[in-house]
Design a protein around this motif. Structure first.
Motif, mmCIF file in Angstrom:
data_model
loop_
_atom_site.group_PDB
_atom_site.id
_atom_site.type_symbol
_atom_site.label_atom_id
_atom_site.label_comp_id
_atom_site.label_asym_id
_atom_site.label_seq_id
_atom_site.Cartn_x
_atom_site.Cartn_y
_atom_site.Cartn_z
ATOM 1 N N GLN A 91 -5.532 -7.609 -8.107
ATOM 2 C CA GLN A 91 -5.419 -8.578 -7.253
ATOM 3 C C GLN A 91 -6.868 -9.033 -6.827
ATOM 4 O OE1 GLN A 91 -2.985 -10.233 -5.005
ATOM 5 N NE2 GLN A 91 -1.387 -9.984 -6.462
ATOM 6 N N PRO A 92 -6.855 -10.274 -6.419
ATOM 7 C CA PRO A 92 -8.330 -10.823 -5.746
ATOM 8 C C PRO A 92 -8.612 -9.951 -4.580
ATOM 9 C CG PRO A 92 -6.938 -12.533 -6.089
ATOM 10 C CD PRO A 92 -5.996 -11.424 -6.389
ATOM 11 N N ASP A 94 -10.359 -10.969 -2.169
ATOM 12 C CA ASP A 94 -10.823 -11.550 -0.702
ATOM 13 C C ASP A 94 -9.765 -11.446 0.309
ATOM 14 O OD1 ASP A 94 -9.455 -13.428 -2.620
ATOM 15 O OD2 ASP A 94 -9.303 -14.645 -1.030
ATOM 16 N N PRO A 95 -10.000 -11.600 1.490
ATOM 17 C CA PRO A 95 -11.477 -11.736 2.294
ATOM 18 C C PRO A 95 -12.132 -10.556 1.997
ATOM 19 C CG PRO A 95 -9.574 -11.552 3.771
ATOM 20 C CD PRO A 95 -8.889 -11.361 2.532
ATOM 21 N N ARG A 116 -10.642 -1.786 -4.914
ATOM 22 C CA ARG A 116 -9.176 -2.538 -5.388
ATOM 23 C C ARG A 116 -8.838 -2.086 -6.356
ATOM 24 N NH1 ARG A 116 -6.563 -4.890 -2.730
ATOM 25 N NH2 ARG A 116 -7.183 -7.099 -2.432
ATOM 26 N N SER A 274 1.021 0.841 11.566
ATOM 27 C CA SER A 274 0.445 0.749 10.214
ATOM 28 C C SER A 274 -0.163 -0.859 10.090
ATOM 29 C CB SER A 274 1.405 0.928 9.280
ATOM 30 O OG SER A 274 2.452 -0.073 9.336
ATOM 31 N N ILE A 275 0.572 -1.866 10.805
ATOM 32 C CA ILE A 275 -0.070 -3.065 10.492
ATOM 33 C C ILE A 275 0.132 -3.908 11.887
ATOM 34 C CG2 ILE A 275 0.626 -3.417 8.048
ATOM 35 C CD1 ILE A 275 3.206 -4.774 8.947
ATOM 36 N N ASN A 301 3.016 -17.812 1.057
ATOM 37 C CA ASN A 301 1.953 -16.815 0.979
ATOM 38 C C ASN A 301 0.344 -17.451 1.459
ATOM 39 O OD1 ASN A 301 3.894 -16.629 -2.044
ATOM 40 N ND2 ASN A 301 3.435 -14.883 -0.380
ATOM 41 N N PRO A 422 2.107 4.332 1.974
ATOM 42 C CA PRO A 422 2.118 3.183 2.922
ATOM 43 C C PRO A 422 0.820 2.861 3.336
ATOM 44 C CG PRO A 422 3.942 4.681 3.296
ATOM 45 C CD PRO A 422 3.066 5.557 2.529
ATOM 46 N N ASN A 425 -2.733 0.060 1.746
ATOM 47 C CA ASN A 425 -3.207 -1.576 1.713
ATOM 48 C C ASN A 425 -3.258 -2.025 0.384
ATOM 49 O OD1 ASN A 425 -3.865 -0.876 4.313
ATOM 50 N ND2 ASN A 425 -5.935 -1.431 4.204
ATOM 51 N N LEU A 426 -2.221 -2.262 -0.381
ATOM 52 C CA LEU A 426 -2.006 -2.891 -1.621
ATOM 53 C C LEU A 426 -2.097 -4.121 -1.527
ATOM 54 C CD1 LEU A 426 1.186 -1.420 -3.068
ATOM 55 C CD2 LEU A 426 -1.045 -0.462 -3.292
ATOM 56 N N HIS A 427 -2.976 -4.948 -2.378
ATOM 57 C CA HIS A 427 -3.270 -6.315 -2.009
ATOM 58 C C HIS A 427 -3.852 -6.803 -0.883
ATOM 59 C CE1 HIS A 427 0.578 -7.805 -4.920
ATOM 60 N NE2 HIS A 427 -0.221 -6.590 -5.300
ATOM 61 N N SER A 428 -4.394 -5.869 -0.157
ATOM 62 C CA SER A 428 -5.085 -6.333 1.154
ATOM 63 C C SER A 428 -6.423 -5.617 1.032
ATOM 64 C CB SER A 428 -4.413 -5.531 2.338
ATOM 65 O OG SER A 428 -3.324 -5.901 2.248
ATOM 66 N N PRO B 209 1.115 -9.435 11.259
ATOM 67 C CA PRO B 209 0.277 -8.162 10.931
ATOM 68 C C PRO B 209 -1.280 -8.315 11.258
ATOM 69 C CG PRO B 209 1.192 -9.361 9.041
ATOM 70 C CD PRO B 209 1.881 -10.218 10.030
ATOM 71 N N ASN B 210 -1.645 -7.207 11.380
ATOM 72 C CA ASN B 210 -3.208 -7.102 11.706
ATOM 73 C C ASN B 210 -4.007 -7.544 10.364
ATOM 74 O OD1 ASN B 210 -3.076 -4.774 10.320
ATOM 75 N ND2 ASN B 210 -3.397 -3.459 12.511
ATOM 76 N N ARG B 211 -3.470 -7.505 9.321
ATOM 77 C CA ARG B 211 -3.987 -8.066 7.897
ATOM 78 C C ARG B 211 -3.128 -8.625 7.152
ATOM 79 N NH1 ARG B 211 -2.915 -2.345 7.522
ATOM 80 N NH2 ARG B 211 -1.682 -2.016 5.688
ATOM 81 N N ASP B 212 -3.605 -9.210 6.031
ATOM 82 C CA ASP B 212 -2.480 -9.989 5.186
ATOM 83 C C ASP B 212 -2.001 -8.706 4.568
ATOM 84 O OD1 ASP B 212 -3.765 -12.100 5.540
ATOM 85 O OD2 ASP B 212 -4.868 -12.382 3.694
ATOM 86 N N HIS B 214 1.363 -6.934 1.671
ATOM 87 C CA HIS B 214 2.172 -7.091 0.696
ATOM 88 C C HIS B 214 3.447 -7.740 0.898
ATOM 89 C CE1 HIS B 214 3.988 -6.166 -3.172
ATOM 90 N NE2 HIS B 214 3.302 -5.582 -3.610
ATOM 91 N N LYS B 313 -1.138 -15.552 -4.712
ATOM 92 C CA LYS B 313 -1.379 -13.681 -4.159
ATOM 93 C C LYS B 313 -0.024 -13.588 -3.166
ATOM 94 C CE LYS B 313 -5.124 -11.335 -1.832
ATOM 95 N NZ LYS B 313 -5.911 -11.296 -0.777
ATOM 96 N N ILE B 315 1.193 -12.150 -0.610
ATOM 97 C CA ILE B 315 1.255 -11.687 0.686
ATOM 98 C C ILE B 315 1.923 -12.295 1.873
ATOM 99 C CG2 ILE B 315 -1.323 -11.066 0.294
ATOM 100 C CD1 ILE B 315 -2.193 -13.572 1.836
ATOM 101 N N PRO B 317 0.748 -13.590 5.178
ATOM 102 C CA PRO B 317 -0.765 -13.828 5.912
ATOM 103 C C PRO B 317 -0.748 -13.175 7.245
ATOM 104 C CG PRO B 317 0.142 -15.955 5.042
ATOM 105 C CD PRO B 317 1.370 -14.864 5.188
#
Lengths: 454, 454
Positions: A91-92, A94-95, A116, A274-275, A301, A422, A425-428, B209-212, B214, B313, B315, B317
């Motif tokens: 995945q990209p 960013d950020p 990543r 977790s999030i 998304n 868990p 942080n996939l894709h994050s 969530p506190n980050r983007d 999956h 992507k 996610i 957000p």
């Protein structure tokens, strides 16, 4: 259990980790055309490794997109043949500013490899190759026959995989497939996945005036495309998290009480830790575990319109765009669901603006296998031997379109051997993979290959 | 009519245009802190020009933001005193790629000056200064007394102007004010504005969530902030373009039949040609002319959430943000309307996400003056003498908070002498100002100053 192979993995641990870091350092972001060469480089890394191990017929199979790596070792006469699938694209990142270390400079801290792709899926794919190396270096052979298929387009929906596999059905034919591109319900908890969701998606743009215009001069005459988009998006799902696109839920089997019980009893993540969410908001009538594991979803998304900079800019934007994707339950057809959404958008777009829809090239049906299947039971035992803990059986909200693709093309079972956690942080930002999973996971694979030869 | 002043303007046209270009070349974007020095430079340009002309007590009055330029010429004994207001700051120029020439490299083509600020408001402010220069160079005096107030924060809501004016009430005191920061209903059509809308706005962010995260793993457990924002925005206005925030329309006087007739008879823009929209979408029960001129609006100026890059992507957000602004009708209190919207957002924010609201520091009440006022009648005549066409009287959807501010602080009439045209692309790429307005507009100002001395 092959003591030799296990010893080899322990003694060569540092070399193997260094080699994995080389792999992770290649920014093989498949969705971003600026990284095209990096993606090919990652493919070559896999091919070179396979040759080193002693695989034959190793080749990069070109596609209109990114290449596929093929390799085979077929000298275990009488033993079954497994097709190993994995992906070397990521995945990209960013950020970027939210990463604590560079996404493509792997770093080990707190018992985890941060990079990543560390978990999804370079790390997990690499473990299989390392286990093959261990068998070949110590016993000169693998317990069963192996065909390897590692692609570079998983994160963009495996665009060309189907065509290649279909064109080369004989080359890829096997008795079953195995994939490590998923996770365990919690770190150290052996987990057998017996179901995955399907996927479909699209992007749409609403256009009003042919440029951003002054909100004072034109406000009252012109439909605001951002407002139009908000109305259209709001019409897709209600506040009970029920998708309101007509026909969306058609064909889905209702969950039975026994499956609900299993889902709700499975260990789960504490979302507030977790999030950082305040409360779970599943579909009305279902728990968060039921919804994430087995009910379909529709998510925004990304969306954007107008001025995003510092301060104010008093305009009516020219356009507004949203990216939407769905995770599908067994019974839903990706193309049908996509068309239902497109038709719905055309139905609700207000007058005064123009709608353009771009279907995403990603798609795949959900997949489900009987949890009592021998291949799954052997996997469960391989896990519990290595982790010293009984395996749980769950379904997952994620999508691996290739699973359904393999099922459709070859009609063979697919075994999902996930080692992620868990906290990965996939894709994050700050994706990582625990060293415990790296070490014990390879032990699971050694066990499993031997059990499969029995 | 002062032949001398007019001749001076004609003979020095090229010099004056060069001088205007110098002014336009300064990227005085007040909303963007990276341009802070440029804003001050533009302020100094105005101050230096005033000194050159022969104004006294010229100074840059510091504020916590950008400075205000003051100057005075008070030697017309017995004549009235006018307060000239203008602004030397401009809107951001982005999206830059949509400009045909550089926004801060003025270029003349097709009879227009192309540059950010050419119309709003450097070009129009400059015309007044040039006319003062013409009178001073030819007659050694101005027809009436003049106080000049040119600010650098108009595009960010004149944040500090009110405080400065209030602190220096005596210094700025005048018999009436004049402002050229508006336009004519069409090129070459003298237009007297007798009403303006008020303004208020805010920005809000919804956090999940506190980050983007999956979309497969968390979809079904987590409220999607982009979806939540869409629902919240959709709850602000219905598809009939009626604002659905409770209390929003309170206090507004219904338009009478005569005023409706005047509005609908005034010449208007062909929106399909000018900005390419397919149809007008005014508030139900009103025409586009009525809505733009006299009814309040609520617009999304910008919104963003999640992934905006190429491809997909998958996610959910972490956040979603929207920028909202309103144009207000006479009878609406900006602070009250702002609070109604904030309260409404807090009322409708769904569970599972957090709402943060940032009120915009811009605000101002609507303004209306009797179209039969002597100052407006004299202005109308000055226009028709120069343009050889009768003036029309209209209200405008735009907001000039300073008009209401001057009205409130000094209780004096404000005369709006606009020379812009609908083709000027205010706040948009390719802003421009017609040379016809530049030339004839200065003729109007020469006429008007003389008529005011009578």
């Amino acid at each position: 259990m092959s003591k030799q192979a296990l010893e080899y993995l322990q003694q060569n641990r540092e070399n193997l980790l260094n080699k994995l870091n080389e792999f992770l350092a290649i920014p093989s972001v498949s969705t971003d055309s600026r990284h095209k060469d990096d993606v090919v480089q990652a493919g070559n890394f896999v091919a070179d490794y396979l040759k080193e191990i002693g695989f034959q017929s190793v080749e990069l199979q070109e596609t209109p997109g990114h290449p596929l790596v093929y390799g085979e070792w077929l000298e275990a006469e009488g033993a079954p043949t497994v097709l190993l699938y994995g992906h070397y694209d990521v995945q990209p990142a960013d950020p970027l500013e939210l990463w604590d270390s560079e996404p493509f400079k792997p770093e080990i801290r707190n018992g985890r490899i941060y990079a990543r792709g560390a978990s999804d899926d370079k790390g997990q794919t690499f473990m299989h190759l390392a286990v093959f190396e261990a068998f070949m270096k110590t016993e000169g052979r693998l317990p069963i026959n192996v065909k390897v298929c590692i692609e570079g387009e998983e994160e963009i929906g495996s665009k060309h995989l189907y065509q290649v596999l279909e064109d080369k059905l004989d080359q890829y034919k096997a008795d079953f497939a195995m994939i490590s591109d998923s996770g365990m319900v919690e770190a150290g908890q052996p987990t057998i996945l017996y179901g995955l969701k399907g996927f479909t998606g699209l992007e749409f743009t609403v256009t009003g005036p042919n440029r951003d215009v002054h909100s004072g001069i034109y406000g009252g005459a012109v439909k605001n495309p951002a407002m139009a988009m908000a109305h259209m998006i709001a019409s897709l799902k209600n506040e009970d998290e029920q998708v309101t696109v007509p026909g969306f839920y058609d064909g889905i089997e209702e969950l039975d009480a026994e499956e609900r019980r299993l889902m709700n009893e499975s260990p789960g993540e504490n979302y507030s830790e977790s999030i950082g969410i305040m409360e779970e908001t599943p579909e009305k009538g279902y728990t968060a575990k039921e919804h994430t594991m087995a009910r379909p979803t529709l998510e925004i998304n990304g969306m954007y319109s107008g001025y995003q900079g510092e301060g104010a800019k008093t305009i009516i934007p020219s356009t507004a765009t949203a990216k939407i994707s769905c995770r599908l339950a067994p019974g839903q057809e990706p193309d049908v669901v996509q068309k239902l959404i497109v038709d719905h958008l055309h139905h609700v777009v207000p007058k005064g603006v123009k709608l353009d829809v771009t279907p995403l090239p990603l798609s795949g049906k959900a997949y489900k296998i009987d949890p009592n299947h021998e291949l799954l039971q052997k996997a469960a035992q391989s896990y519990s031997d290595a982790f010293e803990k009984e395996a749980v059986f769950v379904r997952l909200g994620g999508s691996i379109p290739v699973v359904e693709m393999i099922d459709r093309l070859f009609g063979i079972p697919v075994v999902l051997l996930g080692f992620g956690t868990p906290e990965d942080n996939l894709h994050s930002p700050n994706e990582s993979f625990p060293l415990e999973s790296f070490d014990k996971g390879m032990e699971v694979l050694v066990n499993y290959l031997e059990k499969l030869a029995e």
